[in-house]
Structure formats: structure tokens, C-alpha cells
Motif scaffolding. Structure first.
Motif, mmCIF file in Angstrom:
data_model
loop_
_atom_site.group_PDB
_atom_site.id
_atom_site.type_symbol
_atom_site.label_atom_id
_atom_site.label_comp_id
_atom_site.label_asym_id
_atom_site.label_seq_id
_atom_site.Cartn_x
_atom_site.Cartn_y
_atom_site.Cartn_z
ATOM 1 N N MET A 112 1.973 28.712 -20.365
ATOM 2 C CA MET A 112 1.881 29.943 -19.626
ATOM 3 C C MET A 112 0.678 30.333 -18.734
ATOM 4 S SD MET A 112 3.759 32.718 -19.596
ATOM 5 C CE MET A 112 4.607 34.329 -20.463
ATOM 6 N N ALA A 113 -0.343 30.285 -19.851
ATOM 7 C CA ALA A 113 -1.532 30.697 -18.822
ATOM 8 C C ALA A 113 -1.578 30.265 -16.902
ATOM 9 C CB ALA A 113 -3.155 29.651 -18.858
ATOM 10 N N GLU A 114 -1.274 28.685 -17.377
ATOM 11 C CA GLU A 114 -1.333 28.143 -15.709
ATOM 12 C C GLU A 114 -0.264 29.020 -15.016
ATOM 13 O OE1 GLU A 114 0.056 23.423 -13.823
ATOM 14 O OE2 GLU A 114 -0.066 23.469 -15.610
ATOM 15 N N ALA A 115 1.223 29.201 -15.509
ATOM 16 C CA ALA A 115 2.176 30.287 -14.882
ATOM 17 C C ALA A 115 1.424 31.589 -14.104
ATOM 18 C CB ALA A 115 2.778 30.359 -15.186
ATOM 19 N N ILE A 116 0.298 31.665 -14.943
ATOM 20 C CA ILE A 116 -0.473 33.336 -14.513
ATOM 21 C C ILE A 116 -1.204 32.639 -13.397
ATOM 22 C CG2 ILE A 116 -1.731 34.685 -15.486
ATOM 23 C CD1 ILE A 116 0.208 34.555 -18.076
ATOM 24 N N LEU A 117 -2.283 32.067 -13.139
ATOM 25 C CA LEU A 117 -2.725 31.493 -12.691
ATOM 26 C C LEU A 117 -2.464 30.830 -10.764
ATOM 27 C CD1 LEU A 117 -5.400 29.302 -15.130
ATOM 28 C CD2 LEU A 117 -5.758 32.084 -14.085
#
Length: 95
Positions: free
Chosen positions: A1-6
Motif C-alpha cells: 500500500m505504501a509503495e502505491a501511495i508513493l
């Protein structure tokens, strides 16, 4: 999820907090008498040992009003009575 947000938003960073865990004592309630009126007291237990006592504030307010005493005085009397009752009935002291 963090990678998608970044990757897919304009943010330059994000914070992640782990879920907090709350440790709490097991509790039971007992009633003590202050000048003939009942006050509920929470008993905090750790491995079946009494480690904390806390008179219920609402009960202390009610009893204080009925007796014309301060809430603080009723709270202290309820706590003292709870200590006495537990020591007498269980032969234990509060840790």
C-alpha cells in the motif's frame, strides 16, 4: 500500500504507525460501605493477585451528597475500607 501511495500520489513521504496494544489488569467489582452506604470499588488483578483498588467516582459523588461530606473524603474512606476488607477476607495485602 505504501509503495502505491508513493508511486501514484504527490506525497514525498508517509507515516506508518503500528497498532497500539493496551495492557490492562483483570477487573472485578466489590462493594464497601461508607457510613452505611455502598460504594463500588474496582479491584485490579494481575495473575490473581490484587494490585490496585479504585473506588467508583460516581458512587463517591452520590454518597458524598447524601452524607454532606467531600467526594475526596468518601473516596479515601472507601479505599481504606476496601483495603481492610481484602486483607481480612483473603489474608492478603494489596501489592
Amino acid at each position: 500500500m505504501a509503495e502505491a501511495i508513493l508511486r501514484h500520489t504527490t506525497t514525498l513521504g508517509l507515516r506508518v504507525r503500528r497498532t497500539e496494544h493496551r495492557w490492562a489488569l483483570e477487573r472485578e467489582f466489590r462493594t464497601v460501605e461508607v457510613d452505611g452506604l455502598g460504594v463500588s470499588v474496582k479491584v485490579g488483578l494481575l495473575d490473581d493477585e490484587v494490585v490496585n483498588l479504585k473506588p467508583e467516582h460516581r458512587d463517591c459523588v452520590r454518597v458524598a451528597g447524601q452524607l454532606g461530606r467531600s467526594v475526596k473524603a468518601v473516596w479515601a474512606a472507601a479505599l481504606a475500607q476496601a483495603h481492610h476488607d481484602i486483607s481480612d477476607n483473603e489474608g492478603t495485602r494489596i501489592a
